[in-house]
Design a protein around this motif. Structure first.
Motif, PDB file in Angstrom:
ATOM      1  N   ARG A 209     -16.277  -5.802   7.525  1.00 16.65           N
ATOM      2  CA  ARG A 209     -15.458  -5.135   6.509  1.00 16.65           C
ATOM      3  C   ARG A 209     -14.751  -6.155   5.625  1.00 16.65           C
ATOM      4  O   ARG A 209     -14.640  -5.965   4.411  1.00 16.65           O
ATOM      5  CB  ARG A 209     -14.428  -4.210   7.160  1.00 16.65           C
ATOM      6  CG  ARG A 209     -14.997  -2.928   7.740  1.00 16.65           C
ATOM      7  CD  ARG A 209     -13.901  -1.877   7.916  1.00 16.65           C
ATOM      8  NE  ARG A 209     -12.740  -2.413   8.594  1.00 16.65           N
ATOM      9  CZ  ARG A 209     -12.564  -2.449   9.909  1.00 16.65           C
ATOM     10  NH1 ARG A 209     -13.526  -1.980  10.707  1.00 16.65           N
ATOM     11  NH2 ARG A 209     -11.468  -2.937  10.440  1.00 16.65           N
TER      12      ARG A 209
ATOM     13  N   THR B 102     -15.152  -6.403   1.686  1.00 13.54           N
ATOM     14  CA  THR B 102     -13.970  -6.302   0.823  1.00 13.54           C
ATOM     15  C   THR B 102     -13.918  -7.460  -0.159  1.00 13.54           C
ATOM     16  O   THR B 102     -13.639  -7.275  -1.351  1.00 13.54           O
ATOM     17  CB  THR B 102     -12.688  -6.262   1.665  1.00 13.54           C
ATOM     18  OG1 THR B 102     -12.705  -5.088   2.494  1.00 13.54           O
ATOM     19  CG2 THR B 102     -11.452  -6.217   0.773  1.00 13.54           C
TER      20      THR B 102
ATOM     21  N   LEU C 197     -18.699   0.267   3.242  1.00 11.36           N
ATOM     22  CA  LEU C 197     -17.319   0.327   3.718  1.00 11.36           C
ATOM     23  C   LEU C 197     -16.984   1.722   4.232  1.00 11.36           C
ATOM     24  O   LEU C 197     -16.343   1.872   5.285  1.00 11.36           O
ATOM     25  CB  LEU C 197     -16.353  -0.069   2.597  1.00 11.36           C
ATOM     26  CG  LEU C 197     -16.196  -1.562   2.323  1.00 11.36           C
ATOM     27  CD1 LEU C 197     -15.401  -1.791   1.051  1.00 11.36           C
ATOM     28  CD2 LEU C 197     -15.527  -2.265   3.499  1.00 11.36           C
ATOM     29  N   GLU C 198     -17.407   2.733   3.492  1.00  9.07           N
ATOM     30  CA  GLU C 198     -17.132   4.109   3.918  1.00  9.07           C
ATOM     31  C   GLU C 198     -17.746   4.394   5.288  1.00  9.07           C
ATOM     32  O   GLU C 198     -17.138   5.088   6.115  1.00  9.07           O
ATOM     33  CB  GLU C 198     -17.663   5.090   2.870  1.00  9.07           C
ATOM     34  CG  GLU C 198     -16.871   5.072   1.572  1.00  9.07           C
ATOM     35  CD  GLU C 198     -17.539   5.842   0.448  1.00  9.07           C
ATOM     36  OE1 GLU C 198     -16.824   6.329  -0.447  1.00  9.07           O
ATOM     37  OE2 GLU C 198     -18.792   5.950   0.453  1.00  9.07           O
TER      38      GLU C 198
ATOM     39  N   ASN D  63     -15.418   2.975   7.899  1.00  2.15           N
ATOM     40  CA  ASN D  63     -14.008   3.305   7.723  1.00  2.15           C
ATOM     41  C   ASN D  63     -13.265   3.259   9.065  1.00  2.15           C
ATOM     42  O   ASN D  63     -13.592   3.998   9.987  1.00  2.15           O
ATOM     43  CB  ASN D  63     -13.891   4.702   7.113  1.00  2.15           C
ATOM     44  CG  ASN D  63     -12.445   5.089   6.843  1.00  2.15           C
ATOM     45  OD1 ASN D  63     -11.574   4.242   6.746  1.00  2.15           O
ATOM     46  ND2 ASN D  63     -12.204   6.381   6.723  1.00  2.15           N
TER      47      ASN D  63
ATOM     48  N   THR E 105     -10.213   4.168   9.707  1.00  2.00           N
ATOM     49  CA  THR E 105      -9.119   5.131   9.784  1.00  2.00           C
ATOM     50  C   THR E 105      -9.671   6.523  10.026  1.00  2.00           C
ATOM     51  O   THR E 105     -10.455   7.038   9.221  1.00  2.00           O
ATOM     52  CB  THR E 105      -8.286   5.113   8.483  1.00  2.00           C
ATOM     53  OG1 THR E 105      -7.882   3.764   8.198  1.00  2.00           O
ATOM     54  CG2 THR E 105      -7.062   5.994   8.599  1.00  2.00           C
TER      55      THR E 105
ATOM     56  N   PRO F 105      -8.044   9.408   7.058  1.00  2.00           N
ATOM     57  CA  PRO F 105      -7.690   8.617   5.867  1.00  2.00           C
ATOM     58  C   PRO F 105      -6.794   9.332   4.862  1.00  2.00           C
ATOM     59  O   PRO F 105      -5.957   8.694   4.222  1.00  2.00           O
ATOM     60  CB  PRO F 105      -9.061   8.275   5.251  1.00  2.00           C
ATOM     61  CG  PRO F 105     -10.012   9.273   5.820  1.00  2.00           C
ATOM     62  CD  PRO F 105      -9.500   9.596   7.180  1.00  2.00           C
TER      63      PRO F 105
ATOM     64  N   GLU G 140     -10.016  14.094   5.208  1.00  2.00           N
ATOM     65  CA  GLU G 140     -10.520  13.250   4.119  1.00  2.00           C
ATOM     66  C   GLU G 140     -10.171  13.788   2.731  1.00  2.00           C
ATOM     67  O   GLU G 140     -10.579  13.193   1.738  1.00  2.00           O
ATOM     68  CB  GLU G 140     -12.048  13.100   4.213  1.00  2.00           C
ATOM     69  CG  GLU G 140     -12.528  12.139   5.277  1.00  2.00           C
ATOM     70  CD  GLU G 140     -13.982  11.758   5.084  1.00  2.00           C
ATOM     71  OE1 GLU G 140     -14.648  12.326   4.189  1.00  2.00           O
ATOM     72  OE2 GLU G 140     -14.477  10.876   5.812  1.00  2.00           O
TER      73      GLU G 140
ATOM     74  N   THR H  22     -12.167   8.410   1.114  1.00  2.00           N
ATOM     75  CA  THR H  22     -13.309   8.088   1.977  1.00  2.00           C
ATOM     76  C   THR H  22     -13.160   6.774   2.727  1.00  2.00           C
ATOM     77  O   THR H  22     -13.957   6.485   3.623  1.00  2.00           O
ATOM     78  CB  THR H  22     -14.600   8.041   1.146  1.00  2.00           C
ATOM     79  OG1 THR H  22     -14.422   7.089   0.071  1.00  2.00           O
ATOM     80  CG2 THR H  22     -14.922   9.412   0.559  1.00  2.00           C
ATOM     81  N   TYR H  23     -12.138   5.992   2.362  1.00  2.00           N
ATOM     82  CA  TYR H  23     -11.914   4.723   3.055  1.00  2.00           C
ATOM     83  C   TYR H  23     -10.459   4.317   2.895  1.00  2.00           C
ATOM     84  O   TYR H  23      -9.907   4.367   1.787  1.00  2.00           O
ATOM     85  CB  TYR H  23     -12.804   3.614   2.503  1.00  2.00           C
ATOM     86  CG  TYR H  23     -12.651   2.294   3.231  1.00  2.00           C
ATOM     87  CD1 TYR H  23     -13.426   2.014   4.348  1.00  2.00           C
ATOM     88  CD2 TYR H  23     -11.709   1.360   2.833  1.00  2.00           C
ATOM     89  CE1 TYR H  23     -13.274   0.817   5.040  1.00  2.00           C
ATOM     90  CE2 TYR H  23     -11.542   0.167   3.513  1.00  2.00           C
ATOM     91  CZ  TYR H  23     -12.329  -0.100   4.617  1.00  2.00           C
ATOM     92  OH  TYR H  23     -12.176  -1.278   5.307  1.00  2.00           O
TER      93      TYR H  23
ATOM     94  N   ASP I 159      -7.843   1.110   4.714  1.00  2.00           N
ATOM     95  CA  ASP I 159      -7.445   0.154   5.737  1.00  2.00           C
ATOM     96  C   ASP I 159      -6.109  -0.444   5.311  1.00  2.00           C
ATOM     97  O   ASP I 159      -5.394   0.145   4.497  1.00  2.00           O
ATOM     98  CB  ASP I 159      -8.531  -0.897   5.988  1.00  2.00           C
ATOM     99  CG  ASP I 159      -8.791  -1.801   4.798  1.00  2.00           C
ATOM    100  OD1 ASP I 159      -7.962  -1.827   3.856  1.00  2.00           O
ATOM    101  OD2 ASP I 159      -9.826  -2.505   4.789  1.00  2.00           O
TER     102      ASP I 159
ATOM    103  N   ARG J 170      -8.267   1.092  -0.461  1.00  2.00           N
ATOM    104  CA  ARG J 170      -8.464   2.543  -0.406  1.00  2.00           C
ATOM    105  C   ARG J 170      -9.539   2.940  -1.406  1.00  2.00           C
ATOM    106  O   ARG J 170      -9.568   2.432  -2.531  1.00  2.00           O
ATOM    107  CB  ARG J 170      -7.164   3.265  -0.754  1.00  2.00           C
ATOM    108  CG  ARG J 170      -7.277   4.771  -0.862  1.00  2.00           C
ATOM    109  CD  ARG J 170      -5.924   5.378  -1.249  1.00  2.00           C
ATOM    110  NE  ARG J 170      -6.042   6.262  -2.388  1.00  2.00           N
ATOM    111  CZ  ARG J 170      -5.182   6.352  -3.384  1.00  2.00           C
ATOM    112  NH1 ARG J 170      -4.118   5.576  -3.411  1.00  2.00           N
ATOM    113  NH2 ARG J 170      -5.368   7.195  -4.374  1.00  2.00           N
TER     114      ARG J 170
END
Length: 250
Positions: free
Chosen positions: A20, A24, A55-56, A59, A61, A64, A170, A221-222, A224, A228
């Motif tokens: 991730r 990123t 990334l999604e 995810n 979380t 989210p 979500e 959808t993502y 951390d 976002r």
């Protein structure tokens, strides 16, 4: 070198952390190279979509939509950057003709005369407080210079407030409430005290009896600690990537 015990435990707890982090970094580089997506190419946009999708998939979380509190700065959009404001999320749902007509309006807005060479939009932020049920959008603008940068043009920060609620893990729903101008260079602060009740305008446009019911939904959808991703539109194909403002300042 071999991993320490702490590093091994961390890797076991979150095996995707390193992947991730690499994704990123790749996403932020693409966003910067394309001026937040406003000068991207077809290849760049495809690359960003690939990174976002990865990334999604990873995810970290589980809920989210409930993890979006705080101040966020827009770093990438695959549509016009100012559409980060929930005012425009709701507008494209409410306008007769739907997203197709709204897209034409947005392209016209993006083509307004620009003051100077830096572009019409500066920092674009969202401040979210789920406990109070409020999402505030701030868009720095500088437009209308008929003399190609010889004059300062009209500048200010467009501040739009909206009600926000969590629909499911979500999904969030936003209902625009008010819009005002802050830090305007027009009329010695004449616009500072003017607040436009956009909820009433949406109610008139849609015919809804309750202005607060003119909601638009968005998918988170993502999320951390630093990033976002939010998707908007009927097909959820309008992508907005935000970074926590505190992470960008660090």
């Amino acid at each position: 070198p071999p991993l320490s015990l702490a590093e091994e435990e961390e890797e076991e707890e979150d095996p995707d952390a390193e992947a991730r982090a690499a994704l990123t970094r790749r996403l932020m580089a693409l966003a910067a190279a394309s001026s937040r997506g406003q000068q991207d190419t077809r290849d760049t946009r495809a690359s960003v979509e690939d990174v976002v999708t990865e990334l999604e998939f990873m995810n970290p979380t589980t809920d989210p939509a409930s993890a979006i509190d705080g101040e966020w700065t827009l770093v990438y959009a695959n549509v016009e950057a100012f559409r980060s404001s929930p005012f425009f999320w709701a507008f494209q749902d409410a306008i007769p003709g739907g997203e197709d007509l709204a897209n034409g309006v947005f392209k016209f807005t993006a083509g307004l005369p620009v003051a100077g060479t830096a572009g019409p939009f500066g920092a674009i932020k969202q401040i979210v407080n789920l406990e109070s049920g409020e999402l505030v959008s701030e868009v720095e603008m500088k437009i209308f210079d008929p003399f190609f940068g010889a004059l300062s043009g009209i500048s200010g920060v467009v501040v739009s407030a909206a009600n926000v609620r969590v629909v499911d893990e979500e999904t969030i729903a936003v209902a625009p409430r008010t819009t005002r101008i802050r830090n305007s260079n027009v009329g010695a602060g004449l616009l500072e005290g003017v607040v436009v009740p956009t909820s009433d305008a949406f109610a008139a446009l849609t015919g809804a009896a309750d202005a607060g019911k003119n909601e638009a939904q968005a998918s988170v959808t993502y999320v951390d600690e630093t990033l976002r991703v939010t998707r908007v539109g009927k097909e959820r194909n309008q992508v907005f990537v935000y970074a926590r403002s505190s992470a960008m300042e660090a």
